[in-house]
Scaffold this motif. Sequence first.
Motif, mmCIF file in Angstrom:
data_model
loop_
_atom_site.group_PDB
_atom_site.id
_atom_site.type_symbol
_atom_site.label_atom_id
_atom_site.label_comp_id
_atom_site.label_asym_id
_atom_site.label_seq_id
_atom_site.Cartn_x
_atom_site.Cartn_y
_atom_site.Cartn_z
ATOM 1 N N LEU A 16 0.808 -1.288 -0.079
ATOM 2 C CA LEU A 16 0.101 -0.129 -0.085
ATOM 3 C C LEU A 16 0.798 1.361 -0.025
ATOM 4 C CD1 LEU A 16 -2.820 -0.601 2.541
ATOM 5 C CD2 LEU A 16 -3.016 -0.394 0.170
ATOM 6 N N ARG A 17 0.456 2.258 -0.579
ATOM 7 C CA ARG A 17 1.255 3.567 -0.553
ATOM 8 C C ARG A 17 0.037 4.697 0.209
ATOM 9 N NH1 ARG A 17 3.658 7.781 -5.083
ATOM 10 N NH2 ARG A 17 1.421 8.268 -5.523
ATOM 11 N N LEU A 18 0.704 5.143 1.277
ATOM 12 C CA LEU A 18 -0.141 6.113 1.956
ATOM 13 C C LEU A 18 0.451 7.543 1.418
ATOM 14 C CD1 LEU A 18 0.052 4.827 5.842
ATOM 15 C CD2 LEU A 18 -1.642 4.408 3.807
ATOM 16 N N SER A 19 -0.564 8.574 1.487
ATOM 17 C CA SER A 19 -0.170 10.003 1.074
ATOM 18 C C SER A 19 -0.710 10.717 2.270
ATOM 19 C CB SER A 19 -0.896 10.307 -0.080
ATOM 20 O OG SER A 19 -0.239 9.441 -1.196
ATOM 21 N N ASN B 279 8.135 18.026 -2.535
ATOM 22 C CA ASN B 279 8.267 19.400 -1.861
ATOM 23 C C ASN B 279 7.100 20.311 -2.827
ATOM 24 O OD1 ASN B 279 10.634 18.116 -0.864
ATOM 25 N ND2 ASN B 279 11.058 19.886 -0.209
ATOM 26 N N ALA B 280 7.092 19.997 -4.053
ATOM 27 C CA ALA B 280 6.322 21.008 -4.955
ATOM 28 C C ALA B 280 4.959 20.913 -4.725
ATOM 29 C CB ALA B 280 6.552 20.678 -6.453
ATOM 30 N N LYS B 281 4.542 19.619 -4.224
ATOM 31 C CA LYS B 281 3.028 19.434 -4.468
ATOM 32 C C LYS B 281 2.090 20.187 -3.194
ATOM 33 C CE LYS B 281 2.647 15.631 -7.515
ATOM 34 N NZ LYS B 281 2.350 14.225 -7.785
ATOM 35 N N PRO B 282 2.587 20.308 -1.967
ATOM 36 C CA PRO B 282 3.506 19.145 -1.201
ATOM 37 C C PRO B 282 2.842 17.890 -0.861
ATOM 38 C CG PRO B 282 2.886 20.998 0.372
ATOM 39 C CD PRO B 282 1.973 21.196 -1.069
ATOM 40 N N LEU B 283 3.587 16.935 -0.875
ATOM 41 C CA LEU B 283 2.910 15.662 -0.281
ATOM 42 C C LEU B 283 3.889 14.766 0.503
ATOM 43 C CD1 LEU B 283 0.856 14.444 -3.585
ATOM 44 C CD2 LEU B 283 -0.239 14.935 -1.232
ATOM 45 N N LEU B 284 3.650 14.011 1.387
ATOM 46 C CA LEU B 284 4.452 12.894 2.020
ATOM 47 C C LEU B 284 3.947 11.644 1.770
ATOM 48 C CD1 LEU B 284 6.601 12.543 4.028
ATOM 49 C CD2 LEU B 284 4.822 12.483 5.801
ATOM 50 N N TYR B 285 4.806 10.749 1.589
ATOM 51 C CA TYR B 285 4.387 9.235 1.175
ATOM 52 C C TYR B 285 5.033 8.252 1.909
ATOM 53 C CZ TYR B 285 3.464 11.622 -3.445
ATOM 54 O OH TYR B 285 3.039 12.414 -4.291
ATOM 55 N N LEU B 286 4.329 7.137 2.301
ATOM 56 C CA LEU B 286 4.913 6.205 2.820
ATOM 57 C C LEU B 286 4.370 4.830 2.161
ATOM 58 C CD1 LEU B 286 6.271 5.113 5.558
ATOM 59 C CD2 LEU B 286 4.066 4.446 6.455
ATOM 60 N N GLN B 287 5.372 4.154 1.314
ATOM 61 C CA GLN B 287 5.299 3.148 0.722
ATOM 62 C C GLN B 287 5.504 1.784 1.451
ATOM 63 O OE1 GLN B 287 4.693 2.599 -2.705
ATOM 64 N NE2 GLN B 287 4.309 0.467 -2.220
ATOM 65 N N MET B 288 4.490 1.220 1.540
ATOM 66 C CA MET B 288 4.616 -0.095 2.472
ATOM 67 C C MET B 288 4.531 -1.471 1.720
ATOM 68 S SD MET B 288 2.199 1.335 5.598
ATOM 69 C CE MET B 288 0.564 1.041 4.466
#
Length: 122
Positions: free
Chosen positions: A18-21, A74-83
């Motif tokens: 899963l990828r969290l945003s 950084n541009a969007k800005p979004l943080l992700y967690l690829q699990m």
Amino acid sequence: QVQLVESGGGLVQAGGSLRLSCAVSGRTLGVFRMGWFRQAPGKAREFVAAITWSGGSTNYADSVKGRFTISRDNAKPLLYLQMNSLKPEDTAVYYCAADKDARRSYRQYDYWGQGTQVTVSS
């Protein structure tokens, strides 16, 4: 204030991915570090991963090293967690967090999202 909104949680079988945003908005100027935490039922909230917003330096909990990857745009800005290689014990509500104080530990944050549920079935 910094506003954080998580998305991407869901139900997945063990071994899956899963990828969290986390969408970041508000007074984002000065955000130094962002992190992911999780809280399973009946347990305390625990640190998962952290990343510095400008340099991209990362930290991980031992339980997720080699399986999870934290990243940011950084541009969007979004943080992700690829699990990846998810396990039933990864089941928890996952929270995004942000902090502006570079002197604090990567486990300390002032701003928090509402969380997104991740459930891993065996």
